[in-house]
Enzyme design. Structure first.
Site, PDB file in Angstrom:
ATOM      1  N   THR A  45      -6.411  32.074  24.871  1.00  8.61           N
ATOM      2  CA  THR A  45      -5.925  33.052  24.014  1.00  8.61           C
ATOM      3  C   THR A  45      -4.516  32.716  23.436  1.00  8.61           C
ATOM      4  OG1 THR A  45      -4.865  34.204  26.070  1.00  8.61           O
ATOM      5  CG2 THR A  45      -6.989  34.782  25.483  1.00  8.61           C
ATOM      6  N   ASP A 111      -5.305  33.648  43.065  1.00 10.51           N
ATOM      7  CA  ASP A 111      -4.101  33.280  42.121  1.00 10.51           C
ATOM      8  C   ASP A 111      -3.953  34.823  41.235  1.00 10.51           C
ATOM      9  OD1 ASP A 111      -2.407  32.808  39.945  1.00 10.51           O
ATOM     10  OD2 ASP A 111      -3.708  31.032  39.176  1.00 10.51           O
ATOM     11  N   ASN A 144       3.066  32.887  40.315  1.00 11.05           N
ATOM     12  CA  ASN A 144       4.234  32.372  39.747  1.00 11.05           C
ATOM     13  C   ASN A 144       5.292  33.230  39.967  1.00 11.05           C
ATOM     14  OD1 ASN A 144       4.362  34.414  37.649  1.00 11.05           O
ATOM     15  ND2 ASN A 144       2.777  32.987  36.530  1.00 11.05           N
ATOM     16  N   GLN A 145       6.555  32.833  39.605  1.00 13.28           N
ATOM     17  CA  GLN A 145       8.002  33.606  40.040  1.00 13.28           C
ATOM     18  C   GLN A 145       7.601  35.078  39.631  1.00 13.28           C
ATOM     19  OE1 GLN A 145      11.238  32.280  38.191  1.00 13.28           O
ATOM     20  NE2 GLN A 145      12.535  33.606  39.255  1.00 13.28           N
ATOM     21  N   GLU A 147       4.726  37.023  38.991  1.00  9.32           N
ATOM     22  CA  GLU A 147       3.774  37.582  39.691  1.00  9.32           C
ATOM     23  C   GLU A 147       4.342  38.006  41.073  1.00  9.32           C
ATOM     24  OE1 GLU A 147       0.328  35.349  37.156  1.00  9.32           O
ATOM     25  OE2 GLU A 147       1.074  34.287  38.828  1.00  9.32           O
ATOM     26  N   THR A 180       4.598  29.126  42.661  1.00  8.79           N
ATOM     27  CA  THR A 180       4.208  27.734  42.003  1.00  8.79           C
ATOM     28  C   THR A 180       5.325  27.226  41.025  1.00  8.79           C
ATOM     29  OG1 THR A 180       3.113  28.845  40.427  1.00  8.79           O
ATOM     30  CG2 THR A 180       1.802  28.178  42.167  1.00  8.79           C
ATOM     31  N   THR A 227      -1.936  25.423  33.744  1.00 11.99           N
ATOM     32  CA  THR A 227      -1.342  24.698  34.782  1.00 11.99           C
ATOM     33  C   THR A 227      -1.510  25.314  36.101  1.00 11.99           C
ATOM     34  OG1 THR A 227       0.687  25.711  34.185  1.00 11.99           O
ATOM     35  CG2 THR A 227       0.316  23.308  33.455  1.00 11.99           C
ATOM     36  N   ASP A 229      -4.079  27.392  36.852  1.00  9.59           N
ATOM     37  CA  ASP A 229      -5.306  27.619  37.373  1.00  9.59           C
ATOM     38  C   ASP A 229      -5.474  25.958  37.974  1.00  9.59           C
ATOM     39  OD1 ASP A 229      -5.556  29.842  36.040  1.00  9.59           O
ATOM     40  OD2 ASP A 229      -6.034  28.886  34.156  1.00  9.59           O
TER      41      ASP A 229
HETATM   42  P1  ADP Z   1       1.245  29.456  35.664  1.00 13.63           P
HETATM   43  O1  ADP Z   1       0.274  29.004  34.653  1.00 13.63           O
HETATM   44  O2  ADP Z   1       0.334  30.389  36.577  1.00 13.63           O
HETATM   45  O3  ADP Z   1       2.544  30.469  35.237  1.00 13.63           O
HETATM   46  P2  ADP Z   1       2.980  27.684  36.686  1.00 13.63           P
HETATM   47  O4  ADP Z   1       3.873  27.858  35.615  1.00 13.63           O
HETATM   48  O5  ADP Z   1       3.688  28.249  38.059  1.00 13.63           O
HETATM   49  O6  ADP Z   1       1.613  28.396  36.568  1.00 13.63           O
HETATM   50  O7  ADP Z   1       2.544  26.131  36.770  1.00 13.63           O
HETATM   51  C1  ADP Z   1       2.072  25.753  37.882  1.00 13.63           C
HETATM   52  C2  ADP Z   1       2.540  24.305  38.363  1.00 13.63           C
HETATM   53  O8  ADP Z   1       2.263  23.491  36.903  1.00 13.63           O
HETATM   54  C3  ADP Z   1       4.076  24.203  38.509  1.00 13.63           C
HETATM   55  O9  ADP Z   1       4.050  24.127  39.930  1.00 13.63           O
HETATM   56  C4  ADP Z   1       4.313  22.727  38.025  1.00 13.63           C
HETATM   57  O10 ADP Z   1       4.070  21.906  38.917  1.00 13.63           O
HETATM   58  C5  ADP Z   1       3.631  22.582  36.795  1.00 13.63           C
HETATM   59  N1  ADP Z   1       4.238  22.830  35.533  1.00 13.63           N
HETATM   60  C6  ADP Z   1       3.951  24.131  34.878  1.00 13.63           C
HETATM   61  N2  ADP Z   1       4.851  23.820  33.603  1.00 13.63           N
HETATM   62  C7  ADP Z   1       5.560  22.992  33.878  1.00 13.63           C
HETATM   63  C8  ADP Z   1       6.487  22.479  32.927  1.00 13.63           C
HETATM   64  N3  ADP Z   1       7.045  22.886  31.769  1.00 13.63           N
HETATM   65  N4  ADP Z   1       7.175  21.099  33.355  1.00 13.63           N
HETATM   66  C9  ADP Z   1       6.888  20.855  34.354  1.00 13.63           C
HETATM   67  N5  ADP Z   1       5.937  21.385  35.411  1.00 13.63           N
HETATM   68  C10 ADP Z   1       5.183  22.195  34.895  1.00 13.63           C
HETATM   69 MG    MG Z   2       4.027  29.472  34.366  1.00 17.20          MG
HETATM   70 MG    MG Z   3      -0.990  31.484  37.215  1.00 15.03          MG
END
Ligand code: ADP
Ligand code: MG
Ligand code: MG
Length: 299
Positions: A45, A111, A144-145, A147, A180, A227, A229
């Protein structure tokens, strides 16, 4: 028992989010996967446009009934990601109960996809329903933070507050909580991950008590889709292979994920990371999963 995962997540025809990010890694790590698609869209999306249809609770119940009638609802793991509607979320809660009736040791990796970077991308009622009915069913929760903050109703600005949030979530059910990604004040170039576990993790009851770890990850200055997922799928697989060693499972999941991100950046080029999100740019930035098969298996 042999690991069998029922994975309820979104599906995209082109690209990598949801089940497209989960099925391949789980399979290459040796787990059998039965995917159910919570939506089927042309692409994720974040593109300028997407087309497709969403699945509702009745449709999920029909698939579950078919599996159950054929005695196929005997998975070891349930994995859920993006769930767009209240009706689907309620069906997931019932599905989880039916699966636990077959497999009392079912591991539910949830998740709680609610939003990111301060923004809710589901309806408020869905967030409330997650907190009330889904979190108590989950074994492993990977917010994530944003959430984690939404589910616990407080902001997280330090490691201590992250651990407090984990404790609040443990108290509601999940034996393992991994936040995460966090942005902590004064650390713009670092993503901080916190993982916390309490209770035995394996059938023999090893690893009683509580453990927590934190990990600092170099932040790539770009936003990637999928990421979270991919992380949930990798964590499920590595927790299966290393029961009782959450730190090792997290390290391997993050290792595989960082290999995929490095290859994605290499492929799309640094200029593309900052470019406007046209369809062409989005397509170039899709996660390079297939190309990293070896690193996913041996991070
Ligand atoms: P979501 O997509 O649910 O928000 P996150 O942002 O927490 O998930 O991403 C999950 C993992 O992907 C993180 O723990 C990190 O290892 C990796 N990741 C995501 N974005 C980045 C980034 N910009 N740089 C480095 N690692 C990333
Ligand atoms: Mg994220
Ligand atoms: Mg997520």
């Amino acid at each position: 028992p042999l690991p069998r995962v029922l994975s309820v997540q979104s599906h995209v025809v082109h690209g990598y989010v949801g089940n497209k990010c989960a099925v391949f890694p789980l399979q290459v790590l040796g787990l059998e996967v039965d995917p159910i698609h919570s939506v089927q869209f042309s692409n994720h999306t974040g593109y300028p446009l997407f087309k497709g249809a969403v699945f509702d609770g009745e449709q999920l119940r029909a698939l579950a009934a078919g599996l159950e009638a054929n005695k196929l609802l005997n998975h070891t793991h349930l994995l859920t990601g993006y769930i767009g509607s209240l009706s689907l979320l309620e069906a997931i809660a019932d599905l989880c109960a039916a699966m636990k009736a077959h497999s009392p040791h079912l591991t539910y990796v949830c998740d709680p996809v609610l939003g990111d970077e301060g923004r809710l991308y589901v309806a408020r009622e869905l967030a409330d329903a997650y907190a009330a009915t889904i979190v108590p069913l989950a074994s492993v929760l990977v917010p994530n933070q944003f959430e984690a903050e939404t589910l616990t109703g407080g902001s997280i600005g330090s490691l201590a507050e992250a651990l407090e949030a984990c404790d609040k979530l443990h108290a509601r059910g999940p034996h393992t909580v991994v936040i995460t990604s966090m942005s902590l004040p004064g650390e713009p170039d670092t993503i901080t991950l916190v993982a916390s576990t309490r209770q035995p993790q394996d059938a023999a009851g090893r690893l009683g008590g509580a453990q927590a770890m934190c990990m600092r990850i170099d932040r790539i200055r770009a936003y990637f889709t999928g990421t979270g997922d991919l992380f949930a799928a990798l964590l499920l697989a590595w927790m299966h292979h290393h029961p009782g060693d959450l730190a090792l499972a997290v390290e391997k999941a993050v290792g595989g994920l960082q290999a995929v991100l490095a290859e994605t950046v290499r492929h799309c080029g640094a200029a593309t990371l900052a470019a406007e999100r046209t369809a062409e740019v989005c397509a170039l930035r899709e996660l390079r999963l297939i190309q990293c098969q070896g690193q996913l298996q041996d991070p």
